[in-house]
Structures are given as structure tokens and as C-alpha cells.
Design an enzyme around this catalytic site. Sequence first.
Site, mmCIF file in Angstrom:
data_model
loop_
_atom_site.group_PDB
_atom_site.id
_atom_site.type_symbol
_atom_site.label_atom_id
_atom_site.label_comp_id
_atom_site.label_asym_id
_atom_site.label_seq_id
_atom_site.Cartn_x
_atom_site.Cartn_y
_atom_site.Cartn_z
ATOM 1 N N HIS A 140 3.150 81.165 51.771
ATOM 2 C CA HIS A 140 1.750 80.733 51.784
ATOM 3 C C HIS A 140 1.045 81.118 50.475
ATOM 4 O O HIS A 140 1.445 82.072 49.800
ATOM 5 C CB HIS A 140 1.013 81.367 52.968
ATOM 6 C CG HIS A 140 1.564 80.979 54.307
ATOM 7 N ND1 HIS A 140 2.447 81.777 55.006
ATOM 8 C CD2 HIS A 140 1.369 79.864 55.068
ATOM 9 C CE1 HIS A 140 2.765 81.177 56.150
ATOM 10 N NE2 HIS A 140 2.126 80.011 56.209
ATOM 11 N N HIS A 141 -0.013 80.375 50.161
ATOM 12 C CA HIS A 141 -0.801 80.663 48.962
ATOM 13 C C HIS A 141 -1.528 81.999 49.091
ATOM 14 O O HIS A 141 -2.170 82.248 50.113
ATOM 15 C CB HIS A 141 -1.825 79.531 48.741
ATOM 16 C CG HIS A 141 -2.738 79.755 47.576
ATOM 17 N ND1 HIS A 141 -4.084 79.435 47.611
ATOM 18 C CD2 HIS A 141 -2.496 80.283 46.350
ATOM 19 C CE1 HIS A 141 -4.632 79.741 46.443
ATOM 20 N NE2 HIS A 141 -3.702 80.249 45.662
ATOM 21 N N GLY A 142 -1.475 82.830 48.050
ATOM 22 C CA GLY A 142 -2.179 84.122 48.063
ATOM 23 C C GLY A 142 -3.656 83.952 47.745
ATOM 24 O O GLY A 142 -4.170 84.494 46.765
#
Length: 397
Positions: free
Chosen positions: A179-181
Amino acid sequence: LGVNPQVNMFQVSYHHNAMAENHHFGAAHPMKPWRLTLTNQLVLGYGLHEHMDTYSTRPANEDELKDFHGDDYLEFLKRVTPHNTQEFANDLSKFNIGDDCPIFDGIWDYCSLYAGASLDAAKKLINHQSDIAINWSGGLHHAKKSEASGFCYINDIVLAILQLLRYHPRVLYIDIDVHHGDGVEQAFFSTDRVMTLSLHKYDKDNFFPGTGNWDDIGGGAGKHYALNVPLKDGIDDESYVRLFKQIVEPVIEKYCPTAVVLQCGADSLGSDKLGCFNLNIKAHGACVEFVKKFGLPLLVLGGGGYTPRNVSRLWTYETAYTPSHIPMANASTNTICVGAEIEDDLPARSPYREYFGPDYKLHPPLSKEGKYENKNSKKYLESMKTKIMEHLRFIDG
Ligand code: ZLM
Ligand code: CA
Ligand code: ZN
């Protein structure tokens, strides 16, 4: 005991607290803190604790959490329980409480414990008491200043980076969770003192959190200091590791960070319950090892990972791998340091051995053939690399 004797060039600290693992998000929730118990059992089973300093961590106090989080949000987290939730009806939507981020028993203790471990780890690096500090209970990259998000309530990463920034001029954050941070990126969006780099599955409308496209690059003084590598389903070992190295090497050479924080989310492995990549444990570990070889103070954190047996295999392997290797500069003079090769056979005596059948191996093949076809063409990956290089031209190290 399963570990080849070797010279430890790095002082490694392992920050752990069994209390954090005994919390439950609720029936059927994908986030399972007991994956940390499984991890710790394997780490002990391989005898890895003899190769590092292990610390039992303390909960972070409210003042420490206030370095990033809002007072009213913290007050809410401290007071809310599954029994009094109705009294906070107005706060629930404001703070994004719901199916992803439920209120469960001991939520405050859970949050302060994983945050305390990341803060302790950061402080060991600052004091030069450790070269590589590990907290597998941390890495909760979605939490915002006054909002829970994506199974994350307190952003231990932001808190740890804020500590590092007291002594370090430039911190590089690398995020290999599927997932995108977004929470870490947002916190440091407009500063050039933190560069954030996240590789993730990107599909605006169909994959959480829907941010992190290639044109998301930071703003103000932080323009070009947020880097994103949007990927499609099914990326395999070879293309991921190649891309990772092709990007991380010039990023470090250009930006010249004085400390690195690495979020090692295990949901980028093949066969993860929520992920959609095809990585095997060795490929994920190769990324960690690559970062380690730059010899910079390194904070290693956990993150996602929803197939507990594979999460624990991965983080055990990455724990083993971390103490053993040497900075590239010393490689030629220390050829005896070939690394802590832990056996593929899992420790015979472990209370949780049953979870690892039928193979009882550390490296079962995870890239289940055909489950996620690799949708990342060579051409697409090349174009993503090129876009990153274009941003790096703006960086003066
Ligand atoms: N619904 N239960 C990654 C965080 C990913 C948002 C779609 C909730 C789930 C998921 C929760 C038992 C990290 C979204 C999902 C259902 C709106 C996500 C509770 C199943 C369940 O069965 C479930 C009642 C739950 C949540 C699946 N949620 C899968 N994916 C993402 C958040 C966190 O790995 O990056 C770092 C630790 N949320 O897709 C919805 C849009 C809420
Ligand atoms: Ca990521
Ligand atoms: Zn994730």
C-alpha cells in the site's frame, strides 16, 4: 543453532514487547497482531537473539505522541472503549473509526506500545548504540494527525522520523508495503529534510488508499522530495528487485541521507491475503539487504502483512539477514562475512510449529502461479524508473 558463525559488523537492536501482540481488532479483521508472536517465536527459535541487543519496549507517553498527533484525537483514543463507544458518536466519523479501524479493547495500550518501540529504536540510532534498529510492531504508515486510517491509529513512523530529525539533517523513508505510505508522505510533504519513497499497487478507484501516482511528488520546499512508484498486479521477484535497486541507489547517492527508515510491509509477498504482488521472501529480503549495505543508520519497521505464517517467515529472515552483512565499502576486506544464513528448515522446537506445515520451511514458494498475472510490462517499469530519475535531477544532495 541454525546460524553460521560470522563477524557482526553492525550493532543490531531488536525492540519488542509481547503486550502489543495480545490485542485483537475483532473477528475476521485482517490485521492480526499475533503475527508478531509468531515472528518472535521464530526469531528465538533460530537463536537470533544471541546476535543482537534485544530490548523490551515501553509505551510512548502522551507528550511524545503529541509531537505529531492532535490533542483531541489522542484524548479520544485514550478514553474510548468498546463499551463506551456510543458516548463518542460524534467523534467516530471525525476520527475515521469504522470497519477498517475499529475500537477494540486496549486500543490505547496497543498504540502506545508500538509507537514506544519505534521511538526507542530511533533513539538507539541517534545515540550510536545501534546501527540497525528493528521494530516489527511498527510501520503503521496510514495514520494521520487527527485521523485513523487503514488499520493504523498512531503514525509511529512519523514520530520516529521527527526524533531522527533532531540530529539528522536528512532522513530517507522507503516503503515496500503493497500500500501507498500516504500518512508519512503527507506529514513531510512540504519539507526537503525528509525524502519519502513508496512502491505500491496503484489503482485510484479500486485499491486502498488510492493515492501515490507518479505525479504525486511533494509541494513547496518539498517538491521532488516525495517519490512514488505506482505498480500493477503480480510484479515478480526479478522485476521488483531490479527496479528497487535502480531507484534506491541513485536516490541515496543524490539525496545523501544521514539516516534511513525502511517500512517492510509483508503484504507485498505473493499469497498475501490483501496484497496482489508475487514476491518471494528472498526478493523482499534482497531489498532490505540492499538498503543495509549503504551502511547508514537504519530503522527497520514492520507494516502490513495478512498471512501470518508468511509475515513471520519474512521478518525472521530479514532479522537474520540484517546482523550479518557488511557495508559495501568493506566488502572486499571482509570476504569471510558471507551472512547469517539461517536454515530453510524451521526450528524443530517451536510452540507454533503447526502453523508452518506441511513443508515446515522458511522459503515455501509464495508466487502462486497464475493467481496474479504480472501486469507490469518491461516498458511500463522502465517508464516509471525514468520518471523517478527526472525528479532526482532537481535534488542537490
Ligand atoms: N471496508 N473485517 C492496509 C489497509 C487497507 C476501504 C473497503 C472495510 C480491508 C478489509 C475489516 C471484519 C497497511 C479499504 C473495506 C470492510 C472501506 C482494506 C473488518 C476485510 C475486513 O472482514 C473484514 C468485519 C476488513 C477490512 C477487508 N480493508 C481490505 N483492504 C483497506 C485498508 C494497511 O497494510 O498498509 C499497513 C498496516 N480499506 O479498501 C474500504 C475502502 C472499508
Ligand atoms: Ca508502499
Ligand atoms: Zn499494506
